[in-house]
Enzyme design. Structure first.
Site, mmCIF file in Angstrom:
data_model
loop_
_atom_site.group_PDB
_atom_site.id
_atom_site.type_symbol
_atom_site.label_atom_id
_atom_site.label_comp_id
_atom_site.label_asym_id
_atom_site.label_seq_id
_atom_site.Cartn_x
_atom_site.Cartn_y
_atom_site.Cartn_z
ATOM 1 N N CYS A 17 0.767 -1.408 -0.063
ATOM 2 C CA CYS A 17 -0.089 -0.037 0.020
ATOM 3 C C CYS A 17 0.792 1.364 -0.144
ATOM 4 C CB CYS A 17 -0.946 -0.013 1.408
ATOM 5 S SG CYS A 17 -0.182 0.232 2.829
ATOM 6 N N CYS A 20 3.269 1.701 3.084
ATOM 7 C CA CYS A 20 4.330 0.606 2.936
ATOM 8 C C CYS A 20 5.549 1.795 2.243
ATOM 9 C CB CYS A 20 4.203 -0.292 2.036
ATOM 10 S SG CYS A 20 2.873 -1.559 2.728
ATOM 11 N N CYS A 83 43.746 -18.870 -14.956
ATOM 12 C CA CYS A 83 44.689 -18.892 -13.693
ATOM 13 C C CYS A 83 43.873 -18.246 -12.586
ATOM 14 C CB CYS A 83 46.036 -18.307 -13.770
ATOM 15 S SG CYS A 83 46.043 -16.633 -14.193
ATOM 16 N N CYS A 86 43.338 -14.586 -13.038
ATOM 17 C CA CYS A 86 42.099 -14.115 -13.915
ATOM 18 C C CYS A 86 40.816 -14.011 -13.108
ATOM 19 C CB CYS A 86 42.065 -15.170 -15.148
ATOM 20 S SG CYS A 86 43.365 -15.088 -16.307
ATOM 21 N N ASP A 498 12.302 28.274 -29.330
ATOM 22 C CA ASP A 498 13.252 28.784 -30.014
ATOM 23 C C ASP A 498 13.258 28.736 -31.888
ATOM 24 O OD1 ASP A 498 16.145 29.370 -30.761
ATOM 25 O OD2 ASP A 498 16.364 27.356 -31.583
ATOM 26 N N ASP A 695 16.661 23.571 -29.198
ATOM 27 C CA ASP A 695 17.683 22.465 -29.587
ATOM 28 C C ASP A 695 19.100 22.624 -29.346
ATOM 29 O OD1 ASP A 695 17.583 24.249 -31.579
ATOM 30 O OD2 ASP A 695 18.437 22.619 -33.221
ATOM 31 N N ASP A 699 20.617 26.855 -26.094
ATOM 32 C CA ASP A 699 19.286 26.841 -25.500
ATOM 33 C C ASP A 699 19.650 26.076 -24.315
ATOM 34 O OD1 ASP A 699 18.007 28.069 -27.714
ATOM 35 O OD2 ASP A 699 17.813 26.111 -28.685
#
Length: 805
Positions: A17, A20, A83, A86, A498, A695, A699
């Site tokens: 709920c 919670c 090994c 690694c 713009d 864009d 801007d």
């Protein structure tokens, strides 16, 4: 793993709920190094910013609160392990991933087992980390974390088991009430006590098998003094079951007229709530359809060109620079650049535009798009988390997890709601014990209050609508990077644009050159192009295009004057390119070419002055075609009652010409990048909250300063990062689409909140028996359970209507 830094997302177990969710946020907020924690009840997750937060402490805090972080495991197949060192390096790489709890790499089996907190990472990302560390890895089949479909299946199974056990109890009890002769037959043949014992056994199975979640979660929460929805169900059903058990086992403790059992009530309540949870899980799963749909767009494997031919590799095993072959009808597996072939690519998943786009050598392509025509060979440029598709999914997921300001009211109510309901239930019980006809009547009323008052619907009202709306927007090429932009955009009263690249195509071209006496057209263009070579401005590209084929020069110096133009030295000559204001500040007279500049402005072109050695040399008319859809967009926004404005650094006359074509009356022209913020403030003061659509790099400050920043997706990354909403198609019509979706989403949220509150305000008094003195009506616990379950389903179904927006 000791500590983590950065934004993290966790999947949380036990949230049932909105209360919670608040307690999860409180638990996270109490951990050192955790801030900005938000929990989402709808998708059972939490997001927060970690600053060297101890993950062990964080897990413990969530567990102590009763809402543990979900752990999951995956297995990886690893190559290149030779090994022990690694193994150590591979384990170190895995343990450095945020959210990883443990990593065990096995040299003998060439595999790895990784435990991590669900939501923080993915098996595919872990495989990518190992691959990048030099150990190519792939995910072992079947080890992905469980999805929403699994939750729905579990909920369905629990309901079906509960229903099968409840049916005999409910059917015989209800039939006996409806047909007295049947009741007498059951008592006469089976006997009262054996009949009640059978009900006791079946009901006990219902409660403590499929219904055990209510007691496993609800009772500890009650013990911690933090009761929630499961606590209400647990108390209500245990009260009915416990009372009935006393009647069965020790009837002498109660008056003879109070010896009635309510086993069927307890069983039916559990079954109906489990039915509601199943329906809720189905509906909640559908709210995340957009993210799952996006995730399914990426193929599992890619066809890679190697020295020995071609081979299919898992996506997680690809590397940057790999040559990937994509046949017609296949989806592109990675972001890349076309190195051979031509085709039409369907990018509708990215932009919402249905028409395929021509792609050829040198063009960028995006993973997840569909190759419809010819074969392409691409050079992989972005993989895994860095890919466009992954970034889109992350944007949508973050937006879906955001908390809107409108949710604050619901949160405040829910924080006090469950304790208040417990108080109402106690008062109801005591009042009817004093005034009511019997003990059982008081019990029924109190249990009905506990059952009907679940705050699930309140908790689901806002997040489900956000999830569906942002998912639907993503399908339309509109990405809400922040969920609260839904509300902010709906509240906007001004949408400011713009001009260049937003309302216009952003592909300007030199449409005219007028030179001053003593200057040659080609010479001026060549000098201007040399200075513009280092500029990314759209006007610079127009000048460079116009100078193609002319002698090339190199600029010895290069200096930008923000908002005015630029200058440089070319072959020992001082060249300056910019606006009339730049010339005026430099003391250069522009009168000889003012007429040509005015004619350019009247035609909607931008006049750009070129000066050489402190003398006016030429004026260039640079035109940028207005986008076809821009006029319709402006008309549509104005019809919605919005003020539409244009903010541009272009000249006033040029801006006015373009604005007249589009029907824009609010114009702020000749504005420098830093002046756009002042223009936004002026619009906000005059009309109210402002959304800004842009864009370019210049801007970015305005996008960040506006109440809502909307970036054109084809623009710069800086603009996109500064925005709240991204229009992937590059079409400004997306701004109108985003605003429409925000209005629909906010209306949907208000509907959900109204019905969630109205439901509780209206039915809690009814459950408490307020209608009984006047009408003899009392809501039964079974009906209360059905109404409670249906309230959540109603809210979810209403939110899902946004999928058809």
């Amino acid at each position: 793993m000791t500590s983590q830094t950065g934004p993290l997302r966790l999947e949380i177990d036990g949230m049932s709920c909105a209360g919670c969710a608040r307690r999860v946020e409180t638990a996270l907020g109490g951990v050192t190094g955790v801030r900005d924690a938000t929990a989402n009840f709808a998708d059972r997750s939490a997001r927060f910013q970690a600053d060297h937060a101890d993950m062990t402490e964080l897990q413990q805090a969530l567990s102590d609160a009763g809402y543990p972080a979900v752990r999951t495991e995956t297995r990886l197949s690893v190559e290149g392990l030779s090994c022990a060192s690694c193994v150590a390096r591979a384990e170190t790489a895995l343990k450095a991933v945020p959210g990883v709890l443990a990593a065990h790499v096995n040299l003998a089996t060439q595999g790895a087992r990784v435990a991590f907190l669900a939501g923080t990472t993915t098996p595919e990302h872990l495989a990518r980390v190992l691959t990048d560390a030099g150990y190519p890895a792939t995910v072992t089949e079947g080890d992905s974390p469980p999805d929403a479909e699994a939750e729905t299946r579990r909920a369905r199974r629990s309901f079906l088991i509960s229903a099968a056990l409840t049916l005999p109890v409910f059917a015989t009890e209800m039939a006996a009430h409806a047909i007295p002769a049947l009741h007498h037959w059951i008592i006469g043949t089976v006997g009262q006590t054996p009949y009640w014992v059978a009900q006791f056994l079946l009901t006990t199975l219902v409660m403590f098998w499929p219904g055990r979640v209510f007691y496993r979660v609800g009772l500890p929460a009650l013990g911690r003094g933090a009761p929630e929805m499961n606590s209400l169900v647990a108390m209500g059903t245990l009260a009915a079951w416990g009372y009935s058990t006393v009647v069965l086992a020790a009837p002498g403790l109660l008056p003879e007229d109070a010896r009635q059992v309510y086993f069927e009530s307890a069983a039916v309540i559990v079954t109906l709530i489990l039915l509601g949870r199943w329906l809720e899980a189905r509906a909640r799963g559908r709210t995340a359809d957009a993210i799952r749909g996006l995730a399914r767009l990426q193929p599992a494997t890619a066809r890679v060109e190697t020295e020995d031919g071609t081979e299919d590799r898992p996506i997680s095993a690809l590397g940057l620079g790999d040559r990937v072959i994509v046949r017609p009808g296949e989806r592109l597996p990675v972001d890349g650049e076309v190195i051979s072939g031509t085709s039409l690519v369907d990018e509708s998943m990215l932009t919402g535009e249905p028409l395929p786009v021509q792609k050829g050598t040198g063009d960028a392509v995006t993973g997840g798009t569909l190759n419809t025509h010819g074969a392409l060979t691409i050079h992989a440029t972005a993989l895994g988390e860095a890919s466009t598709l992954s970034r889109i999914i992350e944007m949508v997921r973050n937006a879906q997890s955001d908390r809107l300001p409108i949710q604050a009211l619901a949160d405040r109510v829910v924080a006090r709601f469950v304790p208040a309901v417990l108080g109402v239930a106690v008062i109801t019980l005591l009042l009817w014990l004093w005034l009511g006809p019997s003990i059982t009547f008081a019990l029924v009323a109190a249990v009905s209050v506990l059952i009907i008052a679940c705050p699930c619907a309140m908790g689901l009202a806002t997040p489900t609508s956000i999830m569906v709306a942002t998912g639907r927007a993503a399908e339309r090429g509109v990405l809400f990077r922040k969920g609260d932009a839904l509300q902010s955009l709906e509240e906007a009263r001004v949408i400011a644009f713009d001009k260049t690249g937003t309302l216009t195509e952003g592909r300007p071209a030199v449409s005219g050159v007028e030179t001053a006496n003593g200057f040659d057209r080609d010479e001026v263009l060549a000098l201007a192009a040399a200075v513009e070579t280092r500029s990314e401005h759209p006007l610079a590209r127009a000048i460079l295009e116009a100078a193609k084929g002319l002698p090339r020069h190199e600029a010895e110096t290069h200096e930008i004057t923000t908002g005015l133009g630029l200058s440089g030295r070319v072959n020992g000559r001082e060249v300056m390119i910019g606006s009339r204001r730049m010339c005026a500040e430099a003391g250069i007279e522009t009168t000889p070419l003012d007429k040509a500049a005015s004619q350019a402005e009247e035609a909607g072109a931008t006049p750009v002055f070129v000066c050489v050695d402190g003398t006016l040399a030429a004026v260039l008319a640079i035109s940028d075609r207005v986008k076809d859809s821009a006029a319709d967009l402006v008309a549509d926004l104005k019809a919605r009652g919005l003020t539409v404005a244009m903010i541009t650094g272009d000249t006033t006359r040029t801006a006015q010409t373009v604005a007249d074509r589009l029907g824009i009356t609010e114009i702020h022209a000749e504005v420098r990048p830093d002046g756009k913020i002042a223009a936004l403030d002026a619009l906000r003061a005059a009309h109210g909250p402002v959304a800004f659509v842009g864009d370019g790099i210049n801007d970015a400050p305005a996008l960040a300063h506006a109440d809502v920043g909307i970036a054109i997706g084809g623009g710069t990354d800086i603009a996109v990062d500064a925005a709240d909403v991204v229009l992937m198609s590059g079409d400004p019509n997306g701004a109108g689409e985003a605003h429409r979706l925000s209005r629909l989403a906010m209306r949907n949220i208000r509907q959900n909140l109204f019905w969630a509150f109205a439901y509780n305000i209206a039915l809690i008094p009814v459950a408490a028996g307020i209608l009984y003195p006047a009408f003899g009506l009392l809501l039964s616990p079974q009906l209360a359970a059905a109404a409670m379950a249906l309230s959540s389903v109603f809210v979810l179904s209403n939110a899902l209507r946004l999928r058809r927006a």
